[in-house]
Scaffold this motif. Structure first.
Motif, PDB file in Angstrom:
ATOM      1  N   ARG A 203       0.806  -1.220   0.000  1.00 55.23           N
ATOM      2  CA  ARG A 203       0.000   0.000   0.000  1.00 55.23           C
ATOM      3  C   ARG A 203       0.839   1.269   0.000  1.00 55.23           C
ATOM      4  O   ARG A 203       0.355   2.336  -0.380  1.00 55.23           O
ATOM      5  N   GLY A 204       2.061   1.178   0.474  1.00 57.44           N
ATOM      6  CA  GLY A 204       2.928   2.338   0.443  1.00 57.44           C
ATOM      7  C   GLY A 204       2.841   3.203   1.689  1.00 57.44           C
ATOM      8  O   GLY A 204       2.270   2.801   2.713  1.00 57.44           O
ATOM      9  N   PRO A 205       3.385   4.431   1.635  1.00 60.50           N
ATOM     10  CA  PRO A 205       3.518   5.287   2.819  1.00 60.50           C
ATOM     11  C   PRO A 205       2.193   5.630   3.503  1.00 60.50           C
ATOM     12  O   PRO A 205       2.188   5.964   4.689  1.00 60.50           O
ATOM     13  N   SER A 206       1.090   5.587   2.768  1.00 63.30           N
ATOM     14  CA  SER A 206      -0.198   5.968   3.366  1.00 63.30           C
ATOM     15  C   SER A 206      -0.893   4.819   4.079  1.00 63.30           C
ATOM     16  O   SER A 206      -2.022   4.970   4.554  1.00 63.30           O
ATOM     17  N   ALA A 207      -0.250   3.653   4.176  1.00 62.14           N
ATOM     18  CA  ALA A 207      -0.911   2.463   4.708  1.00 62.14           C
ATOM     19  C   ALA A 207      -1.426   2.666   6.126  1.00 62.14           C
ATOM     20  O   ALA A 207      -2.595   2.410   6.420  1.00 62.14           O
ATOM     21  N   ASP A 208      -0.565   3.137   7.031  1.00 59.51           N
ATOM     22  CA  ASP A 208      -0.981   3.248   8.429  1.00 59.51           C
ATOM     23  C   ASP A 208      -2.113   4.252   8.598  1.00 59.51           C
ATOM     24  O   ASP A 208      -3.033   4.034   9.399  1.00 59.51           O
ATOM     25  N   GLU A 209      -2.049   5.351   7.853  1.00 59.22           N
ATOM     26  CA  GLU A 209      -3.132   6.333   7.935  1.00 59.22           C
ATOM     27  C   GLU A 209      -4.439   5.716   7.459  1.00 59.22           C
ATOM     28  O   GLU A 209      -5.498   5.940   8.056  1.00 59.22           O
ATOM     29  N   PHE A 210      -4.383   4.897   6.401  1.00 57.44           N
ATOM     30  CA  PHE A 210      -5.572   4.200   5.903  1.00 57.44           C
ATOM     31  C   PHE A 210      -6.145   3.287   6.976  1.00 57.44           C
ATOM     32  O   PHE A 210      -7.359   3.275   7.230  1.00 57.44           O
ATOM     33  N   TYR A 211      -5.289   2.514   7.639  1.00 62.10           N
ATOM     34  CA  TYR A 211      -5.780   1.602   8.669  1.00 62.10           C
ATOM     35  C   TYR A 211      -6.372   2.365   9.850  1.00 62.10           C
ATOM     36  O   TYR A 211      -7.511   2.129  10.265  1.00 62.10           O
TER      37      TYR A 211
END
Length: 255
Positions: A203-211
């Motif tokens: 998912r890339g750098p935005s993965a944690d924000e998405f979760y």
């Protein structure tokens, strides 16, 4: 000391070498079960067995690819030859499949994800349930995902497979309830495991924000929190629970 809810019961955990599967296997072992961990990675399975035995539990490892019916049938034969029964089966083996839009996944990617995450569960149940039918009882817990309950961004094959697992679970619960077999699923949200690390990379750098923006509790799950749900569904405490898809997701699917 933990309760011994599974004293002398034979429990199979597929995908038991790492992550959620390892936590499930160790939790069963702590509660008295004789645990068989199965999967493709022999060294990881052996490590789970070592950890279980270090805590005084009983465990064994069998290398198997759940997408290969001959190997799945052989696994069940081995369990019956060694232990004579199968009281609980937790079908946890899975692979990630996210990070791209539907049209960006090729046929090979689709098959890789669905063969393990859906067909592997079906093949496992196909050979577990006849054993339980002869016994007149048993409990199956399939590890699905919140992607089996709701749509999941950029994860078409994974979402399709996990929806399929929930459907298999509900249908099997109806088919085999009269025979004394309960079938349920757990549907975890993002869990701190090696598989999540792969999904983060996809998912890339935005993965944690998405979760995290989707989790009201504001954190990722720990593997042992999923294991606790699996053990409850497998136990006599859940004797009137079947055909359910229990979300263990910090509130993700409540929205």
């Amino acid at each position: 000391m933990p309760d011994k809810r599974f004293e002398d019961r034979v429990v199979l955990v597929t995908g038991g070498g790492t992550g959620i599967g390892q936590s499930i296997a160790l939790a069963f072992a702590r509660e008295g079960a004789l645990v068989v961990v199965a999967g493709r990675r022999t060294q990881e399975l052996k490590q789970t067995v070592v950890l279980a035995r270090e805590e005084g539990g009983r465990a064994d490892a069998c290398t198997v690819d759940v997408t290969d019916e001959e190997q799945v049938a052989g696994l069940m034969g081995t369990i019956l030859d060694r232990y004579g029964a199968l009281h609980v089966a937790c079908n946890n083996a899975g692979v990630p499949g996210s990070g791209r839009m539907l049209h960006e996944f090729g046929a090979e990617d689709w098959r890789r994800v669905t063969d393990t995450n859906l067909q592997g569960v079906w093949l496992s149940m196909r050979h577990q349930i006849p054993v339980m039918l002869k016994q007149g009882s048993g409990a199956v817990v399939n590890v699905a995902s919140i992607a089996g309950i709701v749509g999941y961004l950029n994860a078409a094959p994974y979402t399709a497979a996990k929806h399929g697992v929930v459907g298999l679970t509900r249908t099997a619960a109806i088919d085999y309830g009269p025979a004394g077999i309960r079938v349920n699923a757990v549907c975890p949200g993002p869990v701190l495991t090696p598989m999540l690390e792969q999904a983060r990379r996809d998912r890339g750098p935005s993965a944690d924000e998405f979760y995290l923006r989707n989790i009201p509790l504001g954190r990722l799950a720990r593997p042992e929190e999923v294991a606790s749900a699996v053990l409850w569904l497998s136990s006599d405490s859940a004797s009137y629970v079947t055909g359910q898809a229990l979300a263990v997701d910090g509130g993700w699917t409540a929205q």
